[in-house]
Design an enzyme around this catalytic site. Structure first.
Site: not given
Ligand code: PMP
Length: 295
Positions: A37, A152-154, A158
């Site tokens: 994202f 990487a915004k995996v 989060y």
């Protein structure tokens, strides 16, 4: 807060009402956190909505899809164009934009061959507010870069941010500061960190942190303004001797810290380099700095 029955999202090539979409309960994103994202801001300017650094954000989204083996063929240009249309269809100018690539129905542990692109946006004021933050050093570390792609915004990454923010809030703080696996200062749960000592700024180097777009914007601003800024590792003991400290992120923008655990940063926020950068950053996102220069 995020949507109502009139809200339009972009879903797999079409602009559709949010309530018309059914999510797949067998999606790998839901079960294993395999999705990527972005978090992007649009600002209301005299020339209309202005998305800040959309190419940089979409480049990072594409990088995330690539390292997670997710099939994703949109270009940065297409995604930017779609996002401007989406803002217009929702009548939004000051907005937060959330592109999300989810993976298809697949219970195996290899990436699904199907992917969905969802872009959502909603009205956005300031994330952390203007007040200085009281921050707690988290007992949770940032993920080891040998265990995942930290840049990487995996979605699954989060969990670490949620754990550390929960911990900080439960103990009465505003935010969490996380160390890396070597015990060096890494970053906040969703923002990068800078400290000021003797008129110079320091921020952790890339490798164990998210390569924040705000972080690099602030480094560029420092260079332009003639502020000394260095990317280097520093320990918790060092940040607790700093004169001032601030976080940077798309949502947080530039926000000052009041304290870290029981250490109060001694320099008045208004006297700090962070405060000047906060004001410059506000102008930068509105496109006022380039305009000022051009006149
Ligand atoms: N660190 C983490 C862990 C984040 O999630 C974010 C937000 N993407 C940042 C830093 C700041 O990055 P950016 O400035 O690109 O929003």
């Amino acid at each position: 807060m995020y949507y109502n029955e009139e809200t339009i999202i972009f879903y797999n090539g079409e602009f559709v009402k949010v309530n018309d979409i059914k999510i797949d309960l067998y999606s790998q994103s839901l079960h294993y956190g395999n999705g990527v994202f972005e978090g992007i801001r649009a600002y209301n300017t005299s020339k209309g909505a202005r998305i800040f650094k959309p190419y940089e954000h979409y480049k990072r989204l594409k990088y995330g899809a690539e390292v997670m083996n997710i099939q994703f063929d949109y270009s940065e240009e297409e995604l930017t164009e779609i996002t401007y249309q989406l803002l217009e269809r929702n009548g939004l100018k000051d907005a937060y934009i959330r592109p999300l690539i989810t993976t298809g129905a697949d219970m195996s542990l290899t990436t699904s061959t199907k992917a969905n692109l969802i872009i959502q946006c909603w009205e956005w004021g300031k994330y952390m507010g203007d007040k200085l933050l009281r921050v707690k050093t988290s007992k949770f570390q940032r993920p080891n870069p040998n265990a995942c792609f930290v840049e990487a915004k995996v979605t699954g990454h989060y969990i670490n941010s949620i754990l550390s923010t929960n911990e900080a809030k439960q103990e009465g703080y505003d935010e969490a500061l996380l160390l890396d696996m070597n015990g060096n200062v890494a970053e906040c749960s969703g923002a990068n960190v800078f400290m000021q000592k003797d008129g110079k700024l320091y921020t952790p180097p890339r490798g164990h942190i998210m390569a924040g777009i705000t972080r690099s914007t602030v480094i560029d601003l420092c260079k332009e303004l003639g502020f000394y800024v260095e990317e280097k590792h520093f320990a918790l003991e060092e940040i607790k001797q700093a004169d001032s400290c601030f976080f940077t992120g798309t949502a947080a923008e530039v926000v000052g810290l009041q304290s870290l655990d029981d250490y109060e940063f001694p320099l008045e926020w208004e006297q700090s380099l962070g405060y000047q950068l906060m004001k410059e950053y506000k102008d930068e996102v509105l496109g006022l700095r380039t305009k000022a220069k051009a006149v």
